[in-house]
Motif scaffolding. Sequence first.
Motif, PDB file in Angstrom:
ATOM      1  N   LYS A   1    -115.614 -43.267 -32.800  1.00 47.02           N
ATOM      2  CA  LYS A   1    -114.832 -42.325 -33.609  1.00 47.02           C
ATOM      3  C   LYS A   1    -115.763 -41.823 -34.708  1.00 47.02           C
ATOM      4  CE  LYS A   1    -110.100 -42.964 -34.793  1.00 47.02           C
ATOM      5  NZ  LYS A   1    -109.057 -43.714 -35.518  1.00 47.02           N
ATOM      6  N   ILE A   2    -116.045 -40.514 -34.686  1.00 45.11           N
ATOM      7  CA  ILE A   2    -116.977 -39.942 -35.659  1.00 45.11           C
ATOM      8  C   ILE A   2    -116.172 -39.135 -36.668  1.00 45.11           C
ATOM      9  CG2 ILE A   2    -119.014 -38.497 -35.970  1.00 45.11           C
ATOM     10  CD1 ILE A   2    -119.683 -40.603 -34.091  1.00 45.11           C
ATOM     11  N   TYR A   3    -116.251 -39.519 -37.927  1.00 44.22           N
ATOM     12  CA  TYR A   3    -115.536 -38.768 -38.952  1.00 44.22           C
ATOM     13  C   TYR A   3    -116.352 -37.543 -39.353  1.00 44.22           C
ATOM     14  CZ  TYR A   3    -112.103 -42.449 -39.183  1.00 44.22           C
ATOM     15  OH  TYR A   3    -111.093 -43.321 -38.859  1.00 44.22           O
ATOM     16  N   LEU A   4    -115.642 -36.467 -39.669  1.00 45.05           N
ATOM     17  CA  LEU A   4    -116.331 -35.240 -40.060  1.00 45.05           C
ATOM     18  C   LEU A   4    -116.959 -35.431 -41.437  1.00 45.05           C
ATOM     19  CD1 LEU A   4    -113.875 -32.407 -38.923  1.00 45.05           C
ATOM     20  CD2 LEU A   4    -115.581 -33.666 -37.614  1.00 45.05           C
ATOM     21  N   PRO A   5    -118.100 -34.813 -41.674  1.00 47.15           N
ATOM     22  CA  PRO A   5    -118.736 -34.956 -42.987  1.00 47.15           C
ATOM     23  C   PRO A   5    -117.924 -34.255 -44.072  1.00 47.15           C
ATOM     24  CG  PRO A   5    -119.923 -33.375 -41.622  1.00 47.15           C
ATOM     25  CD  PRO A   5    -118.883 -33.984 -40.750  1.00 47.15           C
ATOM     26  N   ASP A   6    -118.041 -34.753 -45.278  1.00 51.33           N
ATOM     27  CA  ASP A   6    -117.375 -34.133 -46.422  1.00 51.33           C
ATOM     28  C   ASP A   6    -118.295 -33.031 -46.956  1.00 51.33           C
ATOM     29  OD1 ASP A   6    -116.439 -35.240 -49.773  1.00 51.33           O
ATOM     30  OD2 ASP A   6    -115.795 -33.525 -48.569  1.00 51.33           O
TER      31      ASP A   6
END
Lengths: 252, 265
Positions: B21-26
Amino acid sequence: MFIIQNTAFIPLRLSITDRHVSFYQDILKGKRINRIMLYSSSEDRAVCLPDDPDTMLSQVAELDELSLFLNLYDRTQNLFVSDFDMKNLLVATFPVNSFVEHLINREIDIEKSYIAANGILSSTVVGLIVFYQTKLLKPFSDTINGSVTITLNKTTDLVQDFKLSDYITNTLRGKFIRQIIVSDNDGLHNPAYLDILCRDGKRIDHLPLDFLRAASPKDFYFDMLDIDFENSYLRIRDMSADAGAINLTFIY
Amino acid sequence: MNKFVSGIYGVEIPLVSTSTKIYLPDIAYLRGKRIKHIDVVEVLKSPAGIASLSRNFFDSAYLTIVELNTQSEQIRNLPVSSLATTRNRLFINRIADFPRSYIDVSKIAGADKTNKCIYLVFYFDDSAVWGIVPAENNRTQIQPLELKLTGKKTFFNFSSVLQNRRVQNIILNYPDTTPTGNAGLDYSNSGDKYLTLSRNQRESFKDVPLRLFLQTDQNYPLLLQNIMFDLQQSYITTVNTTADDLVSVFFNLVIDDNLIVKSKI
């Protein structure tokens, strides 16, 4: 979606010395030009000029080596379209039907406007399709009141002209045509042109059927044509001697 | 039908073999922005030089967008293949909480994710950049814009023709020879090139893959909200710099040619 009222087919024959090509035609003078597009052969299917069956339109691969740019002046001498790459305006014989929707919607200076050609020029022949208006467009509705489909059987002859009144019954008399859908038996996509005269003077001058073949969000419709079928034709101009059948569905 | 946008941002999301699960960058610039569309793009090399995941795996990666205000997963497990640009764009219309939004790549084998990235492009509203679109929006001009690449980053030159013009679309072309007689960029060499456009000192179009501006095929045209770009603060980046890369990039710009009538108060 684009609504066609009139079209003009202009053969462009480019020679090695042609770097600025005029597309002047008397009929376009003083008219509101809606759109200008190019027509050529594809690698899969060659087509010839409607009035010169011995001349084949150049193929898309040849046009890759040749860069054509549209330049349009309006009545105030303003160059409002400058060097527009005409690969964005290209339809070729099926299956190539990929273009950017661009509307001009102005009266142009047809004498001063031109096409610039860069790159390798040999004896290149393309068709220029100019869509223009002679009157206000009628209000558009996509409600279908009815349709009639005719089938035209192509023989192995390369050139055939079908007079539409030989195939159309009285069902369409007095009906206003808003769309014409083309389909081909056996998937052969025979190259052909629609040559339509309307009772109110509108003119569809050798519109290639390929404009009406591929279903896409960029569909073409007609401005409620009252077609004079006695003086309207489907003209086959194929370079392949394949027999086949073309279905035309007139929607009113 | 595409919606009006006033900003476009390319975002590279690196993968490792163990990623699930890759979270989107801020991204600071995208905080609070209404996202209109999202594209997934197969790039030859990202701006950081990483190849993107092959489109063969787009059906096995799933995007979930958490809406910022409600904190709810309003877009859940959307196959990223539905964001591919061969179709007309989905209207996302959400203000995303980027650090809580993610892509599920658990169904993709580790070896296929190694040294790869997913490249997403976000189209959004940017009130600091957008222009007024007249109610009767039916007159346009088309003007050329050409840039000969000279290195990894090439800035545009000043253009008197394009200064203070309201841009509605940018169309990329691949002519063999440009109108000025230069060799044009070939499609095969365009997969590692990115456009950045500035307005009011902001890079409102950032790292946008050039190929997204090719608008033939079945796509509806891009709709830019009458943006006046600062060309001299804008540039094209390229990862490769071979002779075939350092050629001319040729655009046609669709420019608003309507009269803007100012109301009297």
